[in-house]
Design a protein around this motif. Structure first.
Motif: not given
Length: 145
Positions: A65, A68-72, A74, A96-98, A120, A140
Motif C-alpha cells: 500500500e 502504491n501497488v494496485e491490488l483491486d 489484480k 483488498r479485491n485481488a 501482477h 510489470d
C-alpha cells in the motif's frame, strides 16, 4: 492479568509442546500475533475483524500500500500456505479485491511458472529460496520475497 498487554507465542514450538493447545489458551485480547483460531476465523469472515492480524502479512500489505501497488482487480500469487504468513496474507489480499491464488510445495512447477508469469503481484513465503525464477516474472509484476 491486567498488567500484561499482549502475548507472543514464538512459533514453531518444540515438538513435545502441542501448538494448538498453547494457542487456544492465549486470550483473544492479548494475542498480538493473531494466531488464535478465533482470530484466524474472524480474519477469514466478511464483516468480522480480528483483534490483531499476524504481523508479517500485515507488513507485506502495508509495504504494498505504501508503494502504491494496485491490488483491486489484480492477480496475486502467494507461494506458501502457512498459518503464520501464507494463509493470512492470501485473505488480506482477497479483502483488498485481488484475485488470489495460493501455491505451495505440491503445486507442479509448470503450473507455478504459468501462474507467476500471469501475476501482477507475487509473494514468496514458502521458506524455499529460489522457488521463483526471475525469468518467470513479467516486467510489470511486483515481487515480494
Amino acid at each position: 492479568a491486567d498488567d500484561v498487554h499482549g502475548l507472543i507465542v514464538q512459533l514453531p514450538l518444540p515438538p513435545h509442546i502441542d501448538e494448538r493447545e498453547v494457542l487456544n489458551e492465549v486470550s483473544l485480547s492479548k494475542d498480538i500475533d493473531g494466531f488464535h483460531p478465533m482470530q484466524a476465523g474472524m480474519l477469514a469472515l466478511k464483516g468480522h475483524s480480528p483483534c490483531f492480524v499476524p504481523c508479517t502479512p500485515a507488513g507485506v500489505i502495508h509495504m504494498l500500500e505504501e508503494s502504491n501497488v494496485e491490488l483491486d482487480g489484480k492477480h496475486a500469487v502467494v507461494i506458501g500456505r502457512s498459518n503464520i504468513v501464507g494463509t493470512p496474507l492470501s485473505l488480506l489480499l482477497t479483502q483488498r479485491n485481488a484475485t488470489t491464488t495460493v501455491c505451495h510445495s505440491r503445486t507442479p512447477a509448470p503450473l507455478l511458472e504459468s501462474l507467476v508469469r500471469n501475476a501482477h503481484v507475487v509473494v514468496a513465503c514458502a521458506g524455499n529460496p529460489g522457488c521463483v525464477k526471475a525469468e518467470w516474472l513479467n516486467a510489470d509484476a511486483v515481487f515480494v520475497d
